[in-house]
Write a protein that holds these residues in place. Structure first.
Motif, mmCIF file in Angstrom:
data_model
loop_
_atom_site.group_PDB
_atom_site.id
_atom_site.type_symbol
_atom_site.label_atom_id
_atom_site.label_comp_id
_atom_site.label_asym_id
_atom_site.label_seq_id
_atom_site.Cartn_x
_atom_site.Cartn_y
_atom_site.Cartn_z
ATOM 1 N N PHE A 265 -7.876 23.647 51.810
ATOM 2 C CA PHE A 265 -7.616 22.386 51.132
ATOM 3 C C PHE A 265 -7.638 21.195 52.097
ATOM 4 N N SER A 266 -7.951 21.425 53.380
ATOM 5 C CA SER A 266 -7.817 20.378 54.378
ATOM 6 C C SER A 266 -8.762 19.213 54.153
ATOM 7 N N ALA A 267 -9.880 19.447 53.451
ATOM 8 C CA ALA A 267 -10.830 18.366 53.211
ATOM 9 C C ALA A 267 -10.339 17.404 52.136
ATOM 10 N N LEU A 268 -9.298 17.783 51.403
ATOM 11 C CA LEU A 268 -8.773 16.943 50.342
ATOM 12 C C LEU A 268 -7.695 16.019 50.878
ATOM 13 N N PRO A 269 -7.544 14.837 50.282
ATOM 14 C CA PRO A 269 -6.389 14.000 50.628
ATOM 15 C C PRO A 269 -5.113 14.780 50.353
ATOM 16 N N SER A 270 -4.087 14.569 51.168
ATOM 17 C CA SER A 270 -2.873 15.368 51.050
ATOM 18 C C SER A 270 -2.283 15.314 49.644
ATOM 19 N N ARG A 271 -2.375 14.174 48.975
ATOM 20 C CA ARG A 271 -1.793 14.053 47.644
ATOM 21 C C ARG A 271 -2.570 14.848 46.590
ATOM 22 N N ALA A 272 -3.800 15.268 46.954
ATOM 23 C CA ALA A 272 -4.626 16.010 46.007
ATOM 24 C C ALA A 272 -4.637 17.507 46.289
ATOM 25 N N ARG A 273 -3.987 17.938 47.377
ATOM 26 C CA ARG A 273 -3.995 19.357 47.722
ATOM 27 C C ARG A 273 -3.005 20.113 46.838
ATOM 28 N N ARG B 288 -1.149 22.737 47.296
ATOM 29 C CA ARG B 288 0.125 23.111 47.901
ATOM 30 C C ARG B 288 1.080 21.922 47.972
ATOM 31 N N GLU B 289 0.534 20.774 48.392
ATOM 32 C CA GLU B 289 1.366 19.579 48.487
ATOM 33 C C GLU B 289 1.829 19.120 47.101
ATOM 34 N N ARG B 290 0.941 19.245 46.120
ATOM 35 C CA ARG B 290 1.320 18.869 44.745
ATOM 36 C C ARG B 290 2.391 19.816 44.187
ATOM 37 N N LEU B 291 2.288 21.073 44.534
ATOM 38 C CA LEU B 291 3.297 22.027 44.103
ATOM 39 C C LEU B 291 4.659 21.666 44.692
ATOM 40 N N LEU B 292 4.673 21.320 45.963
ATOM 41 C CA LEU B 292 5.924 20.983 46.640
ATOM 42 C C LEU B 292 6.522 19.681 46.117
ATOM 43 N N SER B 293 5.676 18.708 45.844
ATOM 44 C CA SER B 293 6.179 17.388 45.476
ATOM 45 C C SER B 293 6.371 17.195 43.973
ATOM 46 N N GLU B 294 5.535 17.874 43.158
ATOM 47 C CA GLU B 294 5.563 17.631 41.722
ATOM 48 C C GLU B 294 6.004 18.829 40.889
ATOM 49 N N GLY B 295 6.055 20.009 41.516
ATOM 50 C CA GLY B 295 6.462 21.201 40.790
ATOM 51 C C GLY B 295 5.284 21.965 40.218
ATOM 52 N N ARG B 296 5.505 23.224 39.874
ATOM 53 C CA ARG B 296 4.425 24.110 39.431
ATOM 54 C C ARG B 296 3.807 23.683 38.114
ATOM 55 N N GLU B 297 4.619 23.041 37.253
ATOM 56 C CA GLU B 297 4.100 22.643 35.946
ATOM 57 C C GLU B 297 3.001 21.595 36.062
ATOM 58 N N ALA B 298 2.972 20.866 37.173
ATOM 59 C CA ALA B 298 1.996 19.787 37.340
ATOM 60 C C ALA B 298 0.613 20.302 37.715
ATOM 61 N N LEU B 299 0.518 21.556 38.167
ATOM 62 C CA LEU B 299 -0.756 22.081 38.647
ATOM 63 C C LEU B 299 -1.597 22.625 37.500
#
Length: 229
Positions: free
Chosen positions: A5-13, A15-26
């Motif tokens: 996922f390193s080629a993606l902006p951190s906010r779009a990765r 793993r980062e979305r899971l940590l910041s927004e929760g599993r329901e957001a993925l």
């Protein structure tokens, strides 16, 4: 190998979305990409996840795929295939832990319990439901997983599973990947042998169920058909 996922902006990765927004957001694709962990040459994990969902058409069909079917797809391989199959199998088993006490008093109870574990599988699988004297479920033991055409179940295996878990009663279930729940002659003969062996060792046999999709059938034997061993 493609970076996970390193080629993606951190906010779009994922793993980062899971940590910041929760599993329901993925999305389904993002959750699958996390299981895959990495991509392959020229394709990210997200690209590979998208391709897998497109190949099978739905999460349900993807969840029914075997390790062998997944591993032979470009970019997947054994390690990723095992990770995906394991994740779906955990999800399949989760509802089975939600009920602290389950009673399997009749064939329909065994069928309802077996349906979640066996419906939709593309290979034949057999399960023994080990119960106490009051027919309360103690353990579920997977006996075997065969080919799409047949599963090999041994009477000794069935009884060993029950006795190993200190059971006093048990039910047996397996699936027909063909989609036809009607018991075969082999199913009838197996049920006769299991019933006879259970009586010999003092175990209560609750019945044998065949699952096919959303349908089920009990393998019926008449008392006169029960083998005495």
């Amino acid at each position: 190998m493609g970076s996970p996922f390193s080629a993606l902006p951190s906010r779009a990765r994922p793993r980062e979305r899971l940590l910041s927004e929760g599993r329901e957001a993925l999305s389904d694709t993002e959750l699958l990409a996390l299981q895959l962990r990495s991509g392959t040459t020229g394709a990210s994990a997200s690209d590979l996840a998208t391709a897998l969902l497109a190949e099978f058409g739905s999460l349900r069909r993807l969840g029914e795929a075997t390790v062998e079917e997944l591993a032979r797809l470009p970019g997947v391989g054994n390690a990723k295939a095992c990770s995906v199959v394991a994740a779906f199998e955990l999800g399949r088993r989760l509802p089975l832990d939600d009920q602290p006490e389950v009673s399997l008093a009749r064939a329909s109870d065994v069928a309802q319990r077996a349906r979640h574990s066996l419906a939709g599988l593309r290979r034949e699988r057999a399960i023994v439901f080990v119960c106490d004297r009051r027919a309360r479920l103690l353990h579920e033991v997977q006996l075997s997983q065969g080919t799409a055409a047949r599963s090999l179940i041994e009477v000794r295996e069935v009884l060993n599973a029950v006795l190993r878990h200190d059971g006093a009663a048990f039910g047996l279930a397996h699936n027909h990947p063909s989609g036809d729940p009607r018991p075969s002659q082999a199913d009838v003969e197996l049920t006769q042998d299991v019933a006879s062996a259970a009586k010999t060792v003092g175990l209560r046999f609750l019945g044998h169920i065949v699952i096919a999709g959303d349908e089920w059938a009990e393998v019926k034997i008449r008392p006169s058909q029960r083998r005495l061993g």
